[in-house]
Scaffold this active site. Sequence first.
Site, PDB file in Angstrom:
ATOM      1  N   LYS A 160       5.653  -7.541  12.371  1.00 24.26           N
ATOM      2  CA  LYS A 160       7.005  -7.321  11.662  1.00 24.26           C
ATOM      3  C   LYS A 160       6.530  -7.872  10.215  1.00 24.26           C
ATOM      4  CE  LYS A 160       9.844  -8.946  15.385  1.00 24.26           C
ATOM      5  NZ  LYS A 160      11.002  -9.647  15.884  1.00 24.26           N
TER       6      LYS A 160
ATOM      7  N   ALA B  36       1.906 -10.124  16.511  1.00 26.42           N
ATOM      8  CA  ALA B  36       2.049 -10.630  17.992  1.00 26.42           C
ATOM      9  C   ALA B  36       1.209  -9.839  18.957  1.00 26.42           C
ATOM     10  CB  ALA B  36       3.534 -10.607  18.416  1.00 26.42           C
TER      11      ALA B  36
ATOM     12  N   ASP C 271      19.784 -16.710  17.908  1.00 26.29           N
ATOM     13  CA  ASP C 271      19.556 -15.050  18.320  1.00 26.29           C
ATOM     14  C   ASP C 271      18.933 -14.768  19.568  1.00 26.29           C
ATOM     15  OD1 ASP C 271      20.004 -12.244  17.654  1.00 26.29           O
ATOM     16  OD2 ASP C 271      18.088 -12.136  17.240  1.00 26.29           O
TER      17      ASP C 271
ATOM     18  N   PHE D 106       0.044  -7.732  21.807  1.00 26.49           N
ATOM     19  CA  PHE D 106       1.010  -6.721  22.699  1.00 26.49           C
ATOM     20  C   PHE D 106       0.786  -7.197  24.130  1.00 26.49           C
ATOM     21  CE2 PHE D 106       3.241  -2.586  22.852  1.00 26.49           C
ATOM     22  CZ  PHE D 106       3.943  -2.893  21.752  1.00 26.49           C
ATOM     23  N   LEU D 107       2.173  -7.260  24.639  1.00 27.45           N
ATOM     24  CA  LEU D 107       2.222  -7.407  25.814  1.00 27.45           C
ATOM     25  C   LEU D 107       1.655  -6.206  26.866  1.00 27.45           C
ATOM     26  CD1 LEU D 107       5.435  -9.181  26.010  1.00 27.45           C
ATOM     27  CD2 LEU D 107       3.769 -10.145  26.804  1.00 27.45           C
TER      28      LEU D 107
ATOM     29  N   ASP E 162      10.786 -12.817  20.293  1.00 28.29           N
ATOM     30  CA  ASP E 162      11.730 -12.615  19.194  1.00 28.29           C
ATOM     31  C   ASP E 162      11.949 -13.964  18.650  1.00 28.29           C
ATOM     32  OD1 ASP E 162      13.535 -11.350  17.532  1.00 28.29           O
ATOM     33  OD2 ASP E 162      14.869 -10.674  19.179  1.00 28.29           O
TER      34      ASP E 162
HETATM   35  N1  LIG Z   1       4.474  -8.814  21.917  1.00 25.43           N
HETATM   36  C1  LIG Z   1       5.147  -7.657  22.446  1.00 25.43           C
HETATM   37  N2  LIG Z   1       4.465  -6.775  22.987  1.00 25.43           N
HETATM   38  C2  LIG Z   1       5.222  -5.949  23.453  1.00 25.43           C
HETATM   39  N3  LIG Z   1       6.594  -5.754  23.381  1.00 25.43           N
HETATM   40  C3  LIG Z   1       7.220  -6.727  22.880  1.00 25.43           C
HETATM   41  C4  LIG Z   1       6.608  -7.897  22.112  1.00 25.43           C
HETATM   42  N4  LIG Z   1       7.381  -8.700  21.577  1.00 25.43           N
HETATM   43  C5  LIG Z   1       8.508  -7.952  21.836  1.00 25.43           C
HETATM   44  N5  LIG Z   1       8.597  -6.983  22.651  1.00 25.43           N
HETATM   45  C6  LIG Z   1       9.632  -5.942  23.122  1.00 25.43           C
HETATM   46  O1  LIG Z   1      10.413  -5.187  21.804  1.00 25.43           O
HETATM   47  C7  LIG Z   1      11.492  -5.289  21.854  1.00 25.43           C
HETATM   48  C8  LIG Z   1      12.072  -5.818  20.403  1.00 25.43           C
HETATM   49  O2  LIG Z   1      11.322  -6.823  20.187  1.00 25.43           O
HETATM   50  P1  LIG Z   1      12.138  -8.100  19.127  1.00 25.43           P
HETATM   51  O3  LIG Z   1      13.261  -8.741  20.211  1.00 25.43           O
HETATM   52  O4  LIG Z   1      11.234  -9.057  18.590  1.00 25.43           O
HETATM   53  O5  LIG Z   1      12.961  -7.156  18.143  1.00 25.43           O
HETATM   54  P2  LIG Z   1      14.447  -7.231  17.590  1.00 25.43           P
HETATM   55  O6  LIG Z   1      14.300  -6.242  16.309  1.00 25.43           O
HETATM   56  O7  LIG Z   1      14.493  -8.763  16.883  1.00 25.43           O
HETATM   57  O8  LIG Z   1      15.198  -6.936  18.741  1.00 25.43           O
HETATM   58  P3  LIG Z   1      16.599  -7.258  18.865  1.00 25.43           P
HETATM   59  O9  LIG Z   1      17.500  -6.681  17.696  1.00 25.43           O
HETATM   60  O10 LIG Z   1      17.092  -6.523  20.201  1.00 25.43           O
HETATM   61  O11 LIG Z   1      16.937  -8.751  18.890  1.00 25.43           O
HETATM   62  C9  LIG Z   1      11.728  -6.541  22.822  1.00 25.43           C
HETATM   63  O12 LIG Z   1      13.143  -6.569  23.581  1.00 25.43           O
HETATM   64  C10 LIG Z   1      10.603  -6.680  23.903  1.00 25.43           C
HETATM   65  O13 LIG Z   1      10.630  -6.386  24.955  1.00 25.43           O
HETATM   66 MN   LIG Z   2      15.659  -9.769  17.489  1.00 26.77          MN
END
Ligand SMILES: Nc1ncnc2c1ncn2[C@@H]1O[C@H](COP(=O)(O)OP(=O)(O)OP(=O)(O)O)[C@@H](O)[C@H]1O
Ligand SMILES: [Mn+2]
Length: 369
Positions: free
Chosen positions: A79, A182, A251, A184-185, A271
């Site tokens: 990010k 972060a 959020d 990755f999962l 997140d």
């Molecule tokens: N470290 C990670 N590894 C793999 N997938 C991830 C990781 N972190 C988040 N994700 C996946 O990516 C998606 C989006 O990430 P995140 O929620 O951080 O973004 P966002 O833009 O804030 O999303 P939203 O607008 O839905 O809140 C999450 O729903 C999650 O399933």
């Molecule tokens: Mn978010």
Amino acid sequence: MKPAQPTHVSYSAEKTRQFGIVFTTAYPRTGCMAAGTIHVNTLLHYVTTLPIAHISQKEGGTQIKLTIEFSDGGRALFKPMRHPRDQQTLKNQFYFTDFERHNAEIAAFHLDRLLGFRRAVPTVGRTVNITKDLFPLAKGDLLKTFFFSPEKNHCFHGKCSYYCDTAHAICGSPDMLEGSFAVFLPGDAEVPRVHWRHPWRRSYSRRRKAEWEEDDEYCASVKETPPYNEGRRLLDVVDMAVLDFLMGNMDRHHYETIEMFGNNSAPLHLDHGRGFGQAFLDEASILAPLYQCCVMRHSTLATLLRFHTGPERLSAAMVASMARDPLRPVLWPPHLHALDRRLNTVLHVTRRCLHPAKDPNKVIIDDFH
Ligand SMILES: Nc1ncnc2c1ncn2[C@@H]1O[C@H](COP(=O)(O)OP(=O)(O)OP(=O)(O)O)[C@@H](O)[C@H]1O
Ligand SMILES: [Mn+2]
């Protein structure tokens, strides 16, 4: 060891190099925890130093994120920095239109770890060179969004539903850009996750209120609904509320669990980009799960009391923990003061639950066994 009842995410030494995450059981107050910290710190070192081999835009979510692949095949979720650490949430922004903050993702990981949850994905800061590290690897729609600003800074905006346009571009200085990485999962095919709607989700509307905001008895209905009617989940939601209140994150709309662990495992804390946006305002409603349900894990309370009474306050512990991050100082100092102030508020709210309780053991739930 006891059968798996995972409370933290940890990483096997062998898999660490590939960033393949292995979820193992780690028990608090045992050596496993220290070993876990060493693995995580090693992993974060790789994330900050390995060359970047591929990049792509991450699907899902609303704001721009990149999937970064390193030279050894490991991956991270990137990010980018949007604005300086001392810029607070603009007065007319809702929690659902606020920009995400890369430093909030990093600080949230440290806060989660200090609180003893260890449910947040290991996250670290890294500065990338847009011209050398990103632009040569960008393809397709992402590549088309790179440009030079009138200041001759290298910029891009990607394609997404919020703030992916020329007016909200991400710009280097002139090409150096901070971001959060972060780990990755594992993919959904290998380790499927379950997505849950958060029971205290906000309305995500400019006008409507959520049910819990208007009904003081809301928790009674949550307590009757699986998976909150038994096991650990309600206490996990309260832990999440404490974490979110401390950083001011409004959020938390969904959360995820690892499917193969069933309902008796911890939710992932993912997140946190909208935390640490307001240093001088405390959003008490984030604590609704706590003050509406009046339950908290004993171990969580013990950790909060330890940071309250010292000798090391939460703000000092955060500074020490984040001192290793390449983007230190990660937080603007007023956010550190806010942590100590909000910790007092959590204890105050907990005391207000305990005061009228006939049986304090129904408020502070013993998990030290
Ligand atoms: N470290 C990670 N590894 C793999 N997938 C991830 C990781 N972190 C988040 N994700 C996946 O990516 C998606 C989006 O990430 P995140 O929620 O951080 O973004 P966002 O833009 O804030 O999303 P939203 O607008 O839905 O809140 C999450 O729903 C999650 O399933
Ligand atoms: Mn978010």
